[in-house]
Design a protein around this motif. Structure first.
Motif, short mmCIF file in Angstrom:
data_model
loop_
_atom_site.label_atom_id
_atom_site.label_comp_id
_atom_site.label_asym_id
_atom_site.label_seq_id
_atom_site.Cartn_x
_atom_site.Cartn_y
_atom_site.Cartn_z
N LEU A 211 0.83 -1.20 0.00
CA LEU A 211 0.00 0.00 0.00
C LEU A 211 0.87 1.25 0.00
CD1 LEU A 211 -2.78 1.32 0.19
CD2 LEU A 211 -2.63 1.12 2.68
N LEU A 212 1.92 1.23 0.80
CA LEU A 212 2.86 2.35 0.81
C LEU A 212 3.58 2.45 -0.54
CD1 LEU A 212 4.34 4.63 2.21
CD2 LEU A 212 5.82 2.93 3.31
N ASP A 213 3.93 1.32 -1.12
CA ASP A 213 4.58 1.33 -2.43
C ASP A 213 3.71 1.98 -3.49
OD1 ASP A 213 7.01 0.03 -1.81
OD2 ASP A 213 5.98 -1.90 -1.76
N ALA A 214 2.40 1.70 -3.44
CA ALA A 214 1.50 2.29 -4.43
C ALA A 214 1.51 3.81 -4.36
CB ALA A 214 0.08 1.75 -4.21
N ALA A 215 1.61 4.35 -3.14
CA ALA A 215 1.66 5.80 -2.99
C ALA A 215 2.99 6.37 -3.46
CB ALA A 215 1.41 6.17 -1.53
N LEU A 216 4.07 5.63 -3.25
CA LEU A 216 5.41 6.13 -3.59
C LEU A 216 5.74 5.98 -5.07
CD1 LEU A 216 7.44 4.81 -0.52
CD2 LEU A 216 6.70 7.17 -0.95
N ALA A 217 5.16 4.98 -5.73
CA ALA A 217 5.50 4.73 -7.14
C ALA A 217 5.20 5.93 -8.03
CB ALA A 217 4.74 3.50 -7.64
N VAL A 218 4.22 6.74 -7.62
CA VAL A 218 3.87 7.93 -8.40
C VAL A 218 5.06 8.85 -8.56
CG1 VAL A 218 2.39 9.97 -8.45
CG2 VAL A 218 1.47 7.79 -7.63
N PHE A 219 5.92 8.91 -7.55
CA PHE A 219 7.05 9.84 -7.57
C PHE A 219 8.23 9.31 -8.39
CE2 PHE A 219 4.58 10.66 -3.76
CZ PHE A 219 4.43 12.04 -3.80
N VAL A 220 8.21 8.04 -8.73
CA VAL A 220 9.29 7.48 -9.54
C VAL A 220 9.25 8.05 -10.96
CG1 VAL A 220 10.30 5.35 -10.47
CG2 VAL A 220 9.29 5.36 -8.18
N VAL A 221 8.06 8.30 -11.47
CA VAL A 221 7.90 8.73 -12.86
C VAL A 221 8.58 10.06 -13.16
CG1 VAL A 221 6.24 9.28 -14.68
CG2 VAL A 221 5.79 7.38 -13.11
N PRO A 222 8.31 11.13 -12.40
CA PRO A 222 9.01 12.38 -12.70
C PRO A 222 10.52 12.27 -12.54
CG PRO A 222 7.78 12.56 -10.64
CD PRO A 222 7.33 11.31 -11.30
N GLY A 223 10.97 11.46 -11.59
CA GLY A 223 12.41 11.26 -11.44
C GLY A 223 13.01 10.62 -12.68
N ALA A 224 12.32 9.61 -13.24
CA ALA A 224 12.81 8.94 -14.44
C ALA A 224 12.82 9.88 -15.64
CB ALA A 224 11.95 7.71 -14.74
N LEU A 225 11.79 10.70 -15.77
CA LEU A 225 11.73 11.65 -16.88
C LEU A 225 12.84 12.69 -16.78
CD1 LEU A 225 7.87 12.21 -17.12
CD2 LEU A 225 9.32 10.85 -18.65
N PHE A 226 13.10 13.15 -15.56
CA PHE A 226 14.20 14.11 -15.37
C PHE A 226 15.54 13.45 -15.69
CE2 PHE A 226 17.41 16.07 -12.53
CZ PHE A 226 17.45 17.33 -13.13
#
Length: 257
Positions: A211-226
């Motif tokens: 459940l915590l992972d689901a909330a945190l995975a959202v922040f991986v995307v902008p990091g990868a794009l940057f």
């Protein structure tokens, strides 16, 4: 296992984890090894053993994005040579986790990371770099691949810290920037997915951690794009220096905590 969940974490704690997740995305598409900082943040906010289970799905999310970005640059002969040794390292790491406490894990991984960084710097100063990766074409190269593979499997299992070890191997093998990123992307996607049953069996992954992972995975995307944007603006020499520096910082963090 008393895994801390989203509603047990303070606002500042969640902000720190979100930043760490963003850094995971950046490390997967730009400077591999930088996620050792994420490892330290997760271990500071969450219980040390529980943090490895929470971090693993976040890393897998970053791996998927990295594969989508650099899949055409992977060097598969190197990957096939590494996987058997990595599997052995994962098994050894699982057994190690059965009895090792947090302090032993941190010191062991920290020492390995610093040794790998030192060996890589020494090798790069005393040997000519090949134009193309040739790490699997000689007996010495195959031995090196197996050695790094076992260490990578061990460190990735016990602390999700295999990134710096494999970064040191790929740099020492003469990989250029895009080949480095493409090969490491597939490597860690396959290895991290294979670790899920082991981590679940050890109680490090459960419904609450996911459940915590689901909330945190959202922040991986902008990091990868940057990271994808930044990597085209980093020259090869700076790229290699950043990878080695991130490895040293991660090793020191684990030793000094």
């Amino acid at each position: 296992m008393d895994t801390m969940t989203l509603w047990h974490i303070s606002g500042w704690g969640f902000a720190a984890l979100a930043f760490a997740a963003l850094l995971v995305g950046f490390s997967k598409t730009a400077v591999s090894g930088a996620n050792t900082v994420s490892l330290a943040i997760f271990a500071a906010v969450l219980p040390a053993r529980a943090s490895t289970g929470v971090l693993l799905p976040v890393l897998i999310a970053g791996d998927v994005l990295a594969v989508l970005t650099y899949r055409q640059h992977a060097h598969w002969p190197t990957l096939w040579r590494l996987f058997p040794a990595v599997a052995a390292g994962v098994v050894v790491g699982t057994l190690f986790l059965v009895w090792a406490d947090d302090g032993v894990v941190r010191v062991s991984i920290g020492v390995i990371l610093l040794l790998m960084a030192g060996v890589t710097v020494w090798r790069r100063r005393t040997a000519e770099r090949a134009a193309e990766p040739d790490a699997v074409t000689t007996r010495a190269g195959r031995t090196k691949a197996r050695s790094y593979g076992v260490l990578g499997g061990f460190t990735t299992m016990v602390a999700n810290a295999g990134g710096p070890v494999m970064s040191m191997y790929l740099l020492s093998a003469g990989f250029r920037k895009l080949g480095f990123l493409g090969t490491s992307a597939f490597f860690f996607l396959i290895v991290n997915v294979s670790k899920v049953p082991f981590s679940a069996g050890l109680g490090l992954i459960d419904g609450r951690s996911l459940l915590l992972d689901a909330a945190l995975a959202v922040f991986v995307v902008p990091g990868a794009l940057f990271g994808k944007w930044a990597v085209t603006r980093i020259n090869q020499r700076l790229f290699e220096q950043l990878v080695i520096a991130a490895t040293v910082v991660g090793g020191l963090q684990l030793l000094l905590r």
